[in-house]
Structures are given as structure tokens and as C-alpha cells.
Design a protein around this motif. Structure first.
Motif, PDB file in Angstrom:
ATOM      1  N   ASP A  20      19.294 -51.277 -20.757  1.00 21.69           N
ATOM      2  CA  ASP A  20      19.569 -52.830 -21.588  1.00 21.69           C
ATOM      3  C   ASP A  20      19.797 -52.336 -23.456  1.00 21.69           C
ATOM      4  N   CYS A  55      23.307 -59.161 -14.857  1.00 22.98           N
ATOM      5  CA  CYS A  55      22.752 -57.895 -14.411  1.00 22.98           C
ATOM      6  C   CYS A  55      21.121 -58.169 -14.471  1.00 22.98           C
ATOM      7  N   GLU A  79      32.242 -54.020 -13.817  1.00 22.85           N
ATOM      8  CA  GLU A  79      30.890 -54.620 -12.978  1.00 22.85           C
ATOM      9  C   GLU A  79      30.865 -55.864 -12.551  1.00 22.85           C
ATOM     10  N   VAL A 136      27.549 -49.719 -19.503  1.00 24.56           N
ATOM     11  CA  VAL A 136      27.564 -48.444 -18.645  1.00 24.56           C
ATOM     12  C   VAL A 136      28.699 -48.324 -17.617  1.00 24.56           C
ATOM     13  N   SER A 190      19.271 -55.869 -15.677  1.00 25.30           N
ATOM     14  CA  SER A 190      18.517 -55.261 -16.419  1.00 25.30           C
ATOM     15  C   SER A 190      17.698 -53.985 -16.077  1.00 25.30           C
ATOM     16  N   CYS A 191      17.785 -53.064 -16.977  1.00 23.20           N
ATOM     17  CA  CYS A 191      16.937 -51.674 -16.549  1.00 23.20           C
ATOM     18  C   CYS A 191      16.811 -50.933 -17.993  1.00 23.20           C
ATOM     19  N   GLY A 235      23.498 -56.090 -19.460  1.00 21.49           N
ATOM     20  CA  GLY A 235      22.459 -55.506 -20.594  1.00 21.49           C
ATOM     21  C   GLY A 235      23.549 -54.259 -21.501  1.00 21.49           C
ATOM     22  N   CYS A 236      24.125 -53.606 -20.686  1.00 18.89           N
ATOM     23  CA  CYS A 236      25.266 -52.573 -21.453  1.00 18.89           C
ATOM     24  C   CYS A 236      26.475 -52.491 -20.688  1.00 18.89           C
TER      25      CYS A 236
END
Ligand code: SF4
Length: 370
Positions: free
Chosen positions: A277, A271, A315, A310, A273-274, A307-308
């Protein structure tokens, strides 16, 4: 099955033992940057490129010293070798005598009787020829009214020239050839190759010349080659980079795997990241660790690194295995199933353990079947 590229139907050109065109996988090429007479240096690049899965390697043949080095290079290479010749028909003859699997020539730069001699020798030796037509070597038609759009006029002349050479080679009884129509301009590359593909069944070598350094070339090549490949056009590619030839191989495979035309041994779906993360040092660090641990893996696997959690493992549902960071302890998952929670610092180790477990199970099931 999902979306798949429908390849253009072409004849097959044999470059040594590597078929190019037809139903064969799009071949990835690179070109060595050492002096070709430096046999050890040139072979070192070829061997490193082989490790990365390259299919064919081209070497420059600008002088007699280079031609003299070819037999040793060919003997030391597992992949077919193409000699790149500019203007000098004598060197094309020497390269063919030396046993190269293909010569790349621009026949427009060579007197017709000498082109015929090269073609006859290639045929005799069972070698291939790449007819290279570059935008830089095309002259506007004398005495013809230019149609007001010089760029289009030149692109059409490139295509016309390439088609005429194909017809000439066929008339001479030489059918083992492919064509490249190269330009440093992405739109010209797309236009000329599309037009040529419409008119012939000759396999195409794709490339954007002088594409620049790693980043610029990756973008330009992805646009130019990617557009054509997505339309099914292109049978072998070289990503020209001002830099490491091994990067040319990596980027070539990235482009092909992005279009599902080739599968890499290891595909890492990470991913971007954002702010969510949860990985210490960020997901990029984790993805690099995974890449390093899998660099010698010879099976086929898609690994997702998130990163997570969510959006859940869904995903990256196309992945075989995946890891995702989370507060305190991350997740290890297989397909869309969460296997267990794992402390973040152990995620990569656990991923590797799961991979070896999968390998063992696969080997056991193959033994039972046998
Ligand atoms: S997986 Fe999480 S960290 Fe990565 S981009 Fe999506 S929301 Fe952000």
C-alpha cells in the motif's frame, strides 16, 4: 451479461404503489425504532431512510396512540408504510382504517373470525397483508410423535402453517399478500424459505430475526438472505440490526448489489490493502474520502480504490473510474485505461473532476440525441 440470479416466479403483491414479487426489484425495508406516536421522530427516520433509497418502512403499532398517529405518518411519507401488529386484531383494524398500505400479522395468534374480518377490510381498502410466521410462535404438534429431530419438525410446521394460511387467504378471495418465515437461526431461515418457495408462488419477505448488532447481523443476514437470494428466493428483505435503522438499509443494499440484484448509486471497490500500500494513511483512508465526496451523488458509478498499481487497473476492471496509490504520484484511470499520474494528495480531487467531466459529456450527448 455475465452471471445473473434467476428469480423465482411469484405473483405480485402491491404494498401501496410498490410492487413486491414478480419481476420487480427486490425491495429493501427497514423498521423505525422510535415510539410510533412520536410522529416527528418517526417521520425523521422515514425521511432519512428515503434518502438512502429504502422502498418500504414498517412501524410498530402496539397501542391506540400508535394507530392514531398513522394517518399523519402515512401523509408525511413518500414510501409505503406497513403497520406491525402483534396479537391485537383491533389494532390491525384501526391501522387499516387509518390507511396503512400493509399490515403485518401472525394470523396464528388471532381468532379465525377476526383474521377473516382483517382480511376482508384489507381487501376492501386495497391494502396488503404480510403473513408472519415466526419460529418462536410455533407449537409442536400435539399427539404427534416428534420425529426425533425437534428442529426439523418445527421448521416443517412453520412451512405447513404458512402454506395453510396462504390457501385460506386465497379461499377468502384475498390474493394481495406475502409471507415471512422468520427465525433467529440462519439454517432454519434458509430451510423454511426454500421449502415454502418450492410449494407456492407467494412473494417472500426475508429476514433473520434478532440477528444482533451491526457486525453480527451483517454476517448472519448475508449468509441467510444471501444464500436464498442467490437461489432466486426472496422479494423483499429487512436486515434486522440492534442499532441504527439506516444501517439496515445500507446493509440490505450491499447484499443485493453483491448479488447484482440491485445497483447502488455509488459502489466503491476497494482493495483490502497489504504491505504494498503506497497511499498516505493507507487505502482505507482514501476509500473513506471517496465515499464522503460521493455520498450525495445520484448517478450510478463504480469507483475502484487501490493501494498500489501492482496488478494494474485491470484488478478493478469493472469500475468506471479508479485511483491507485504509488510512490510520489498515484494513478487515475478510467476502465482499464490510465488517464494520468496525480500527486497522491490530489487523487480524490482529480477523480471528482473526471467524474464531472464524464457527467458533462453524457449530458451533452443526450442533448444532441434529443
Ligand atoms: S492493490 Fe496493492 S495494496 Fe491493495 S491489496 Fe493489492 S497489492 Fe496490496
Amino acid at each position: 451479461m455475465g452471471f445473473q440470479v434467476t428469480r423465482r416466479k411469484t405473483r405480485t403483491c402491491m404494498v401501496g404503489n410498490r410492487p413486491v414479487g414478480g419481476d420487480h426489484l427486490v425491495a429493501v425495508q427497514t423498521m423505525t425504532k422510535t415510539k410510533t406516536h412520536d410522529v416527528a421522530g418517526t417521520l425523521a427516520t422515514i425521511h432519512a431512510a428515503q434518502e438512502k433509497g429504502v422502498d418500504i418502512v414498517r412501524v410498530a403499532c402496539p397501542d391506540d396512540k400508535s394507530a392514531a398517529a398513522l394517518p399523519e405518518i402515512i401523509a408525511g411519507s413518500r414510501v409505503p408504510i406497513i403497520a406491525d401488529i402483534h396479537f391485537a386484531p383491533g389494532l390491525a383494524i384501526k391501522a387499516l382504517e387509518a390507511g396503512v398500505h400493509c399490515v403485518r400479522i401472525n394470523p396464528g395468534n388471532i381468532k379465525l373470525d377476526l383474521v377473516q374480518k382483517i382480511v376482508a377490510l384489507a381487501k376492501d381498502k386495497g391494502a396488503a397483508i404480510r403473513i408472519g410466521v415466526n419460529s418462536g410462535s410455533i407449537m409442536p404438534r400435539k399427539g404427534l410423535e416428534v420425529r426425533g429431530d425437534m428442529e426439523l419438525e418445527m421448521a416443517d410446521i412453520m412451512v405447513e402453517t404458512a402454506v395453510q394460511w396462504c390457501e385460506q387467504f386465497d379461499k377468502w378471495g384475498m390474493h394481495n399478500f406475502k409471507v415471512s418465515l422468520k427465525s433467529s437461526d440462519v439454517l432454519t431461515t434458509i430451510y423454511t424459505n426454500r421449502e415454502f418457495a418450492r410449494q407456492t408462488d407467494v412473494p417472500l419477505h426475508l429476514g433473520v430475526t434478532e440477528a444482533g448488532m451491526l457486525q453480527a447481523s451483517t454476517v448472519k443476514s448475508s449468509m441467510g438472505l444471501g444464500t436464498l437470494l442467490a437461489e432466486g428466493i426472496g422479494d423483499t428483505i429487512r436486515v434486522s440490526i440492534t442499532g441504527d435503522p439506516l444501517d439496515e438499509v445500507d446493509v440490505g443494499f450491499e447484499i443485493l448489489s453483491g448479488l447484482r440484484l440491485r445497483r447502488k448509486n455509488v459502489e466503491i471497490v476497494a482493495c483490502p490493502s497489504c504491505g504494498r500500500d503506497e497511499v498516505d494513511g493507507g487505502v482505507e483512508t482514501l476509500a473513506r474520502q471517496v465515499q464522503e465526496r460521493l455520498k450525495d451523488y445520484k448517478g450510478n458509478i463504480v469507483v475502484s480504490v487501490l493501494g498500489c498499481i501492482v496488478n494494474g487497473p485491470g484488478e478493478a476492471a469493472e469500475a468506471d473510474l479508479g485511483i491507485a496509490g504509488a510512490k510520489d504520484a498515484g494513478y487515475l484511470f478510467k476502465g482499464e485505461t490510465i488517464l494520468r499520474r496525480v500527486p497522491n494528495e490530489k487523487l480524490v480531487d482529480e477523480l471528482m473532476l473526471e467524474l464531472w467531466k464524464m457527467e458533462r459529456e453524457r449530458a451533452e450527448s443526450e442533448t444532441v440525441k434529443a
